[in-house]
Design a protein around this motif. Sequence first.
Motif, PDB file in Angstrom:
ATOM      1  N   GLY A  10       0.817  -1.210   0.000  1.00  0.00           N
ATOM      2  CA  GLY A  10       0.000   0.000   0.000  1.00  0.00           C
ATOM      3  C   GLY A  10       0.848   1.257   0.000  1.00  0.00           C
ATOM      4  O   GLY A  10       0.584   2.213  -0.747  1.00  0.00           O
ATOM      5  N   SER A  11       1.892   1.256   0.799  1.00  0.00           N
ATOM      6  CA  SER A  11       2.791   2.415   0.847  1.00  0.00           C
ATOM      7  C   SER A  11       3.489   2.627  -0.490  1.00  0.00           C
ATOM      8  O   SER A  11       3.622   3.760  -0.972  1.00  0.00           O
ATOM      9  CB  SER A  11       3.834   2.225   1.954  1.00  0.00           C
ATOM     10  OG  SER A  11       3.219   2.187   3.224  1.00  0.00           O
ATOM     11  N   GLN A  38       3.158   5.863  -2.974  1.00  0.00           N
ATOM     12  CA  GLN A  38       4.329   6.641  -3.367  1.00  0.00           C
ATOM     13  C   GLN A  38       4.492   6.687  -4.883  1.00  0.00           C
ATOM     14  O   GLN A  38       5.036   7.656  -5.431  1.00  0.00           O
ATOM     15  CB  GLN A  38       5.577   6.053  -2.718  1.00  0.00           C
ATOM     16  CG  GLN A  38       5.613   6.235  -1.204  1.00  0.00           C
ATOM     17  CD  GLN A  38       6.733   5.457  -0.540  1.00  0.00           C
ATOM     18  OE1 GLN A  38       7.597   4.900  -1.216  1.00  0.00           O
ATOM     19  NE2 GLN A  38       6.721   5.405   0.791  1.00  0.00           N
ATOM     20  N   ALA A  39       3.998   5.648  -5.572  1.00  0.00           N
ATOM     21  CA  ALA A  39       4.089   5.610  -7.035  1.00  0.00           C
ATOM     22  C   ALA A  39       2.978   6.418  -7.702  1.00  0.00           C
ATOM     23  O   ALA A  39       2.955   6.550  -8.928  1.00  0.00           O
ATOM     24  CB  ALA A  39       4.034   4.163  -7.517  1.00  0.00           C
ATOM     25  N   GLY A  40       2.053   6.922  -6.898  1.00  0.00           N
ATOM     26  CA  GLY A  40       0.984   7.749  -7.446  1.00  0.00           C
ATOM     27  C   GLY A  40      -0.228   6.985  -7.928  1.00  0.00           C
ATOM     28  O   GLY A  40      -1.098   7.564  -8.597  1.00  0.00           O
ATOM     29  N   ALA A  41      -0.319   5.693  -7.601  1.00  0.00           N
ATOM     30  CA  ALA A  41      -1.478   4.909  -8.017  1.00  0.00           C
ATOM     31  C   ALA A  41      -2.720   5.392  -7.266  1.00  0.00           C
ATOM     32  O   ALA A  41      -2.649   5.709  -6.072  1.00  0.00           O
ATOM     33  CB  ALA A  41      -1.247   3.429  -7.738  1.00  0.00           C
ATOM     34  N   SER A  42      -3.834   5.435  -7.970  1.00  0.00           N
ATOM     35  CA  SER A  42      -5.091   5.882  -7.360  1.00  0.00           C
ATOM     36  C   SER A  42      -6.249   5.152  -8.031  1.00  0.00           C
ATOM     37  O   SER A  42      -6.967   5.719  -8.863  1.00  0.00           O
ATOM     38  CB  SER A  42      -5.246   7.394  -7.512  1.00  0.00           C
ATOM     39  OG  SER A  42      -6.423   7.843  -6.883  1.00  0.00           O
ATOM     40  N   GLY A  95      -5.240  -3.874   4.518  1.00  0.00           N
ATOM     41  CA  GLY A  95      -3.899  -3.377   4.792  1.00  0.00           C
ATOM     42  C   GLY A  95      -3.398  -2.431   3.722  1.00  0.00           C
ATOM     43  O   GLY A  95      -2.758  -1.411   4.019  1.00  0.00           O
ATOM     44  N   ILE A  96      -3.679  -2.747   2.463  1.00  0.00           N
ATOM     45  CA  ILE A  96      -3.274  -1.880   1.358  1.00  0.00           C
ATOM     46  C   ILE A  96      -3.968  -0.524   1.464  1.00  0.00           C
ATOM     47  O   ILE A  96      -3.349   0.537   1.349  1.00  0.00           O
ATOM     48  CB  ILE A  96      -3.594  -2.549   0.008  1.00  0.00           C
ATOM     49  CG1 ILE A  96      -2.715  -3.785  -0.200  1.00  0.00           C
ATOM     50  CG2 ILE A  96      -3.402  -1.557  -1.145  1.00  0.00           C
ATOM     51  CD1 ILE A  96      -3.132  -4.635  -1.382  1.00  0.00           C
ATOM     52  N   LEU A  97      -5.281  -0.559   1.680  1.00  0.00           N
ATOM     53  CA  LEU A  97      -6.066   0.672   1.764  1.00  0.00           C
ATOM     54  C   LEU A  97      -5.576   1.569   2.905  1.00  0.00           C
ATOM     55  O   LEU A  97      -5.426   2.782   2.737  1.00  0.00           O
ATOM     56  CB  LEU A  97      -7.538   0.332   1.969  1.00  0.00           C
ATOM     57  CG  LEU A  97      -8.307  -0.138   0.730  1.00  0.00           C
ATOM     58  CD1 LEU A  97      -9.632  -0.783   1.128  1.00  0.00           C
ATOM     59  CD2 LEU A  97      -8.573   1.033  -0.200  1.00  0.00           C
ATOM     60  N   GLU A  98      -5.328   0.968   4.049  1.00  0.00           N
ATOM     61  CA  GLU A  98      -4.890   1.755   5.204  1.00  0.00           C
ATOM     62  C   GLU A  98      -3.533   2.410   4.946  1.00  0.00           C
ATOM     63  O   GLU A  98      -3.335   3.587   5.251  1.00  0.00           O
ATOM     64  CB  GLU A  98      -4.828   0.863   6.436  1.00  0.00           C
ATOM     65  CG  GLU A  98      -6.203   0.423   6.938  1.00  0.00           C
ATOM     66  CD  GLU A  98      -6.107  -0.567   8.081  1.00  0.00           C
ATOM     67  OE1 GLU A  98      -4.985  -1.020   8.397  1.00  0.00           O
ATOM     68  OE2 GLU A  98      -7.157  -0.913   8.659  1.00  0.00           O
ATOM     69  N   ALA A  99      -2.602   1.640   4.387  1.00  0.00           N
ATOM     70  CA  ALA A  99      -1.257   2.178   4.158  1.00  0.00           C
ATOM     71  C   ALA A  99      -1.233   3.205   3.034  1.00  0.00           C
ATOM     72  O   ALA A  99      -0.454   4.161   3.073  1.00  0.00           O
ATOM     73  CB  ALA A  99      -0.286   1.039   3.855  1.00  0.00           C
ATOM     74  N   HIS A 114       7.523  -7.787  -6.939  1.00  0.00           N
ATOM     75  CA  HIS A 114       7.541  -7.691  -5.475  1.00  0.00           C
ATOM     76  C   HIS A 114       8.706  -6.825  -4.996  1.00  0.00           C
ATOM     77  O   HIS A 114       9.285  -7.058  -3.939  1.00  0.00           O
ATOM     78  CB  HIS A 114       7.606  -9.082  -4.838  1.00  0.00           C
ATOM     79  CG  HIS A 114       8.664  -9.985  -5.410  1.00  0.00           C
ATOM     80  ND1 HIS A 114       8.485 -10.710  -6.575  1.00  0.00           N
ATOM     81  CD2 HIS A 114       9.918 -10.287  -4.971  1.00  0.00           C
ATOM     82  CE1 HIS A 114       9.577 -11.414  -6.821  1.00  0.00           C
ATOM     83  NE2 HIS A 114      10.458 -11.171  -5.860  1.00  0.00           N
ATOM     84  N   ALA A 115       9.015  -5.793  -5.769  1.00  0.00           N
ATOM     85  CA  ALA A 115      10.117  -4.901  -5.422  1.00  0.00           C
ATOM     86  C   ALA A 115       9.829  -4.106  -4.146  1.00  0.00           C
ATOM     87  O   ALA A 115      10.753  -3.534  -3.550  1.00  0.00           O
ATOM     88  CB  ALA A 115      10.392  -3.937  -6.576  1.00  0.00           C
ATOM     89  N   HIS A 116       8.575  -4.068  -3.719  1.00  0.00           N
ATOM     90  CA  HIS A 116       8.220  -3.349  -2.495  1.00  0.00           C
ATOM     91  C   HIS A 116       8.621  -4.102  -1.233  1.00  0.00           C
ATOM     92  O   HIS A 116       8.532  -3.556  -0.131  1.00  0.00           O
ATOM     93  CB  HIS A 116       6.712  -3.084  -2.464  1.00  0.00           C
ATOM     94  CG  HIS A 116       5.879  -4.329  -2.548  1.00  0.00           C
ATOM     95  ND1 HIS A 116       5.676  -4.999  -3.741  1.00  0.00           N
ATOM     96  CD2 HIS A 116       5.208  -5.038  -1.602  1.00  0.00           C
ATOM     97  CE1 HIS A 116       4.915  -6.054  -3.520  1.00  0.00           C
ATOM     98  NE2 HIS A 116       4.612  -6.103  -2.232  1.00  0.00           N
TER      99      HIS A 116
END
Length: 217
Positions: A34-35, A39-43, A61-65, A206-208
């Motif tokens: 999510g973070s 940071q990549a600007g996805a919306s 978890g994705i939404l919260e982060a 999975h670079a994150h």
Amino acid sequence: MSVLYLVRHGQASFGTEDYDRLSPRGREQSQALGSALMQAGASPVRIVTGAMLRQRQTAQGILEAAGWTTPACVDPRWDEFNATELIGACPADDPQARTDSRAFQRLLEKASARWASGEHDGDYRETYSAFTSRVDAALISALDGLASGQSALVVSSSGAIAWAAARLLDGGFPQWLALNRVTVNSGVTKIVSGSSGQTMVTFNDHAHLPHSWITYR
């Protein structure tokens, strides 16, 4: 073009009485993704998750982060195939598969080949053909109505995502099995859709994740 992000759920609780829930590492993986997406600007204008708990917890978890306010909707067509049923129908069992991930993978692949053969369809509540057809329909639905420049995010499982990827590569069962084998928890598969159709541009990114957080089961 529009973009679809297919996300495998975070690490579930393999080897416990209730597999269908995120482990502490799985929660960390979902938040890290999510973070990274934020940071990549996805919306994404559309967020979809399968009905399984581990999938819904990953989406949360994705939404919260990411700080997104778009609510997640549930589409059970993105649920995973029933691995327990496949293994139960396989004549040769391996007791180690209950706690050893490598033994489990070997048994699952043997059971999957039996399932996909079409020769034992009466042994399964959902046949391999029915599984692939519902994932095909879910993929079409996830992309439907997205305008150019818009994106959607789907949280699913390795088998469903591997089939979507294999389909876009014009592959069959061998391709699906190979892709399913290597999917990483919280890995991202990116599909772009335009006038010429759908194209998979990345698989299992999975670079994150820090190296020590990479898990497959």
